[in-house]
Design a protein around this motif. Structure first.
Motif: not given
Ligand code: PLP
Length: 391
Positions: A38, A98-100, A103, A170, A204, A237, A245
């Motif tokens: 990913g 990270g985006g994680k 969220l 998304n 993202v 990405k 992160r």
């Molecule tokens: N959102 C989507 C749709 C993703 O595919 C990912 C990672 O694969 C993320 C959020 C989180 O990305 P990261 O936490 O690595 O920035």
């Protein structure tokens, strides 16, 4: 070992399980190609790494403000001005791991017991588990290959209930690579505002969209209705910074304050060194992004050509990210009844690792990540085709 009840609500990441099996086969000397990754296969650009080294040399190694250093919040806010003409103050941005984490903070700040979250399926693996950890529940809204994996207002309306608190969008999508047009996003946003449903737009992958498609965003809707929208962004990405992160959330300043409170009691700030690197990314050259887009668009075409030779496979053209999500259910048999069995067979017989569609809420499909070099990718696609044709 007695564990908390909440553990029973979540499952381990399917991607991690595939990676473990891949490692096991590689340890046995098998030449497994992974189409399950990913992350982009490009290195983090040199000027970004240099900024990190400089941060260390200058001793920029202490705690920072929880939502990030002001100049980075400023630059993350400017992202929306730069690409979408949407001005935002830095108080509307929190930097997270990270985006994680962005969220996760958002779900914790918004959701609670009894809340339902509309989730177009196929969806990214982590949403249902993160929402469950926030004591709420996802309601999948299916959209198959015949609809380019995109939902519309009618689909959402029939899934909404008085308990619907939020909707996750998304685009470009992981796992499908499909993208909403601006007009499609606008129609959904208008419906959500009228219904009082909060929209979480995970953007993202928004820099990885292939012409003639264009990036679409809900940031103008955030500007008009800041209490109704939140946008998730990340450098993971875009700048091949998955391990660094760093991501963010653009939201109403009051919601940002709530997320700062949560993050302040969990991880505090994003690594100080990463923040300097992120600043270099946002303010420096964007050449790598163009280079990656050219490579990914070419590989996307290569993947689609190969899939066209698979018996009965249907694959909407992905316009973004680096994934394709073919419906391969025409290849299912009594012995291979689902995506998990098929991926196990492909791992063993084609020595190619893929993620089963079941992990993303559509068991008819498999996810192909084309973030690897053309020659290896072409070889892997050919090997999968040979197994599918031979059944
Ligand atoms: N959102 C989507 C749709 C993703 O595919 C990912 C990672 O694969 C993320 C959020 C989180 O990305 P990261 O936490 O690595 O920035």
């Amino acid at each position: 070992m007695r564990l908390a009840e909440r553990l029973s609500r979540i499952k381990p990441s399917a991607t991690l399980a595939i990676n473990a099996k891949t490692q096991e086969l590689r340890a046995q000397g098998r030449q497994v190609v992974s189409l399950a990754v990913g992350e982009p296969d490009f290195p983090t650009p040199e000027h970004i790494c240099a900024a990190a080294k400089e941060a260390i040399e200058q001793g920029f190694t202490r705690y920072t403000a929880v939502p990030g250093i002001p100049e980075l919040r400023e630059q993350a806010a400017r992202y929306y001005e730069r690409f979408y003409g949407v001005s935002a103050p830095k108080e509307a941005v929190i930097l997270s791991n990270g985006g994680k984490q962005a969220l996760y903070n958002l779900f914790l700040a918004l959701l609670g017991p009894g809340d339902e979250v509309l989730l177009p399926a196929p969806y990214w693996v982590s949403y249902p588990d993160m929402v469950a950890l926030a004591d709420a529940a996802c309601v999948p809204v299916p959209a198959g290959a015949d609809k380019n994996y995109l939902v519309d207002v009618d689909d959402l309306e029939s899934a909404a209930t008085p308990r619907t608190r939020a909707l996750i969008l998304n685009s470009p999508s992981n796992p499908t690579g499909c993208c909403y047009t601006q007009a499609q996003l606008d129609a959904i946003a208008e419906w959500a505002v009228a219904r009082g449903i909060f929209v979480i737009s995970d953007e993202v992958y928004d820099r990885l969209v292939y012409a003639p498609a264009e990036p679409a965003t809900l940031s103008p809707w955030w500007k008009k209705h800041p209490e109704n929208f939140a946008i998730i962004g990340a450098l993971s990405k875009t700048f091949c910074m998955t391990g660094w992160r760093v991501g963010w959330c653009l939201a109403h300043p009051d919601l940002v304050k709530a997320m700062v409170k949560i993050q302040g009691q969990s991880t505090s700030n994003v690594c100080s060194i990463t923040q300097k690197a992120a600043l270099a990314a946002l303010t420096g050259p964007w050449d790598l992004v163009e280079e990656m887009k050219t490579a990914f668009a070419r590989r996307r075409d290569l993947v689609l050509e190969a899939i066209a030779t698979w018996p009965g496979a249907v694959c909407p053209k992905p316009d973004g990210a680096f994934y394709a999500f073919p419906d391969v259910s025409a290849c299912y048999t009594a012995q291979i009844p689902d995506s998990t069995t098929l991926c196990t067979k492909l791992l063993e017989e084609a020595e190619t690792a893929l993620v089963p569609g079941a992990a993303f809420g559509d068991d008819r499909c498999i996810r192909i990540s084309y973030a690897l070099d053309d020659a290896t990718l072409a070889r892997a696609m050919e090997r999968i085709g040979a197994v599918l044709r031979g059944k």
